[in-house]
Design a protein around this motif. Structure first.
Motif, PDB file in Angstrom:
ATOM      1  N   ASN A 288       0.820  -1.211   0.000  1.00 27.18           N
ATOM      2  CA  ASN A 288       0.000   0.000   0.000  1.00 27.18           C
ATOM      3  C   ASN A 288       0.856   1.265   0.000  1.00 27.18           C
ATOM      4  N   LEU A 289       1.781   1.346  -0.941  1.00 26.77           N
ATOM      5  CA  LEU A 289       2.697   2.482  -1.036  1.00 26.77           C
ATOM      6  C   LEU A 289       2.402   3.278  -2.306  1.00 26.77           C
ATOM      7  N   ARG A 290       2.613   4.601  -2.213  1.00 28.88           N
ATOM      8  CA  ARG A 290       2.380   5.461  -3.380  1.00 28.88           C
ATOM      9  C   ARG A 290       3.615   5.562  -4.265  1.00 28.88           C
ATOM     10  N   ALA A 291       4.767   5.221  -3.726  1.00 27.86           N
ATOM     11  CA  ALA A 291       6.015   5.279  -4.487  1.00 27.86           C
ATOM     12  C   ALA A 291       7.004   4.306  -3.855  1.00 27.86           C
ATOM     13  N   ILE A 292       8.008   3.920  -4.622  1.00 25.76           N
ATOM     14  CA  ILE A 292       9.015   2.960  -4.152  1.00 25.76           C
ATOM     15  C   ILE A 292      10.404   3.555  -4.363  1.00 25.76           C
ATOM     16  N   PRO A 293      11.242   3.624  -3.288  1.00 26.43           N
ATOM     17  CA  PRO A 293      12.615   4.107  -3.488  1.00 26.43           C
ATOM     18  C   PRO A 293      13.453   3.092  -4.254  1.00 26.43           C
ATOM     19  N   VAL A 294      14.381   3.608  -5.048  1.00 32.15           N
ATOM     20  CA  VAL A 294      15.274   2.760  -5.840  1.00 32.15           C
ATOM     21  C   VAL A 294      16.679   2.900  -5.274  1.00 32.15           C
ATOM     22  N   VAL A 295      17.317   1.767  -4.956  1.00 32.37           N
ATOM     23  CA  VAL A 295      18.661   1.776  -4.378  1.00 32.37           C
ATOM     24  C   VAL A 295      19.561   0.832  -5.159  1.00 32.37           C
ATOM     25  N   ASP A 296      20.871   1.031  -5.027  1.00 37.32           N
ATOM     26  CA  ASP A 296      21.807   0.121  -5.688  1.00 37.32           C
ATOM     27  C   ASP A 296      22.137  -1.038  -4.759  1.00 37.32           C
TER      28      ASP A 296
ATOM     29  N   HIS B  48      22.792  -0.284  -1.223  1.00 40.58           N
ATOM     30  CA  HIS B  48      21.656   0.391  -0.593  1.00 40.58           C
ATOM     31  C   HIS B  48      21.770   1.914  -0.665  1.00 40.58           C
ATOM     32  N   LYS B  49      22.556   2.406  -1.591  1.00 34.50           N
ATOM     33  CA  LYS B  49      22.650   3.857  -1.787  1.00 34.50           C
ATOM     34  C   LYS B  49      21.445   4.327  -2.608  1.00 34.50           C
ATOM     35  N   PHE B  50      20.888   5.437  -2.188  1.00 33.80           N
ATOM     36  CA  PHE B  50      19.662   5.946  -2.792  1.00 33.80           C
ATOM     37  C   PHE B  50      19.931   6.471  -4.199  1.00 33.80           C
ATOM     38  N   LEU B  51      19.114   6.030  -5.159  1.00 34.27           N
ATOM     39  CA  LEU B  51      19.255   6.459  -6.549  1.00 34.27           C
ATOM     40  C   LEU B  51      18.097   7.342  -7.011  1.00 34.27           C
ATOM     41  N   GLY B  52      16.913   7.051  -6.532  1.00 35.19           N
ATOM     42  CA  GLY B  52      15.756   7.816  -6.966  1.00 35.19           C
ATOM     43  C   GLY B  52      14.472   7.175  -6.487  1.00 35.19           C
ATOM     44  N   GLU B  53      13.367   7.596  -7.092  1.00 37.57           N
ATOM     45  CA  GLU B  53      12.048   7.116  -6.686  1.00 37.57           C
ATOM     46  C   GLU B  53      11.267   6.649  -7.903  1.00 37.57           C
ATOM     47  N   PHE B  54      10.610   5.500  -7.766  1.00 39.09           N
ATOM     48  CA  PHE B  54       9.641   5.037  -8.754  1.00 39.09           C
ATOM     49  C   PHE B  54       8.308   5.631  -8.326  1.00 39.09           C
TER      50      PHE B  54
END
Length: 329
Positions: A107-115, A118-124
């Motif tokens: 039940n999420l509106r967006a999903i974080p994208v990591v390498d 676990h470094k943050f790359l962006g958001e789906f």
């Protein structure tokens, strides 16, 4: 939605290709008060503003918080304390279908994208989730109708006869040679048949029962692959193996009892019941593996696997039958 500069680095329809990088982030030790001050100083627009992503100094994702959650918290609360301990993330090569599944499941509106570190790359983002959900739902409906994005269908009224014959003839020729192979196998066991002519009468039964169960399995996996292209094949195989094993024991046991009552020949009953058991078990290959292999080769399993699976099963059934007969009698 703006395209991220990194998008071209990743294959189409993956999280990395679709993600947005212009999203709000803050340090993991920031407080709610600092976030509110941050809101007052924003002088540019983000591509999306559903979640705040908490990062450490190395840009590792430490937490995810919704804007609504922050606005209902006390000023001195650390943002990291508002974040769930288990973070739902995608990787840049995760398929959009998998990301949609994660978003719906949690039940999420967006999903974080990591390498991988676990470094943050962006958001789906939510718009991409809705768009991908629409695309995958439409694709699944076509798959259920026997039409896939990897296989075309024949329009009988529009295609020329040469094209229709080209599409159908190879499978029928394959079936022809398979039938000749089955006949050749039977001819190799003329001595066994001459001694026990009654064995010939059970060939259609053995072949039919194995084909019938193989066709059942084939129908199930074609349907299940259409509904869930990411199907866990090993788990599915174990389940189908258990079901087929139970069916094989029940049906072959019933055949043994009936044939023994009808002919009163224990050896013959043993041959046909054991052969039926083994033939049914081989239907796992023709009914399960053949459609799965065709699906992975990007052929429509509903069209391509039928003739191939049938002739493979017929050859297996006849081979097993006479091998058992030759061994026991």
């Amino acid at each position: 939605m703006k395209d991220s500069p990194q998008n071209k680095r990743y294959p189409p329809k993956t999280a990395g290709a679709i993600m947005l990088t212009n999203v709000p982030t803050m340090g993991e030790n920031k407080t709610v008060r600092e976030f509110r001050e941050f809101l007052l100083t924003i002088h540019y627009d983000f591509d999306t503003f559903n979640y705040i992503y908490l990062l450490d100094e190395e840009k590792t994702l430490k937490g995810v918080i919704s804007i609504r959650q922050i606005l209902h918290s006390a000023n001195d609360t650390k943002l990291i304390h508002l974040s769930p301990k288990k973070l739902i993330v995608a990787h840049p090569y995760t398929t959009q279908e998998r990301v949609v599944h994660l978003a719906l499941k949690h039940n999420l509106r967006a999903i974080p994208v990591v390498d991988h570190e676990h470094k943050f790359l962006g958001e789906f983002p939510s718009k991409a989730i809705l768009r991908a959900l629409h695309h995958e739902s439409t694709e699944d409906l076509f798959r259920l109708g026997g039409v896939t994005h990897t296989a075309t269908y024949d329009d009988i009224l529009k295609l020329p006869f040469t094209t229709i014959l080209k599409h159908r003839t190879p499978w029928l020729i394959l079936g022809l040679f398979g039938g000749l192979l089955s006949a050749g196998i039977v001819s190799q066991f003329e001595d066994v048949l001459s001694k026990q002519i009654i064995l010939a009468s059970f060939i259609p039964l053995i072949v039919y029962m194995a084909d019938a169960i193989g066709t059942q399995i084939e129908a199930f996996i074609i349907r299940d692959l259409a509904v869930d292209p990411t199907l866990n094949f090993i788990k599915y195989l174990r389940r189908q193996f258990t079901i087929v094993l139970i069916l094989a024991i029940l049906i072959s046991g019933l055949l043994y009892v009936i044939s023994l009552l009808l002919y009163d020949q224990p050896e013959i009953s043993m041959v046909i019941s054991l052969a039926l058991f083994l033939a049914i078990m081989t239907s796992l290959f023709s009914g399960l593996f053949v459609p799965f292999i065709f699906d992975r080769l990007k052929f429509d399993p509903a069209n391509a696997s039928g003739p191939v699976a049938t002739i493979i099963q017929d050859v297996l059934s006849v081979s097993v039958y006479f091998w058992v007969a030759n061994t026991i009698l």
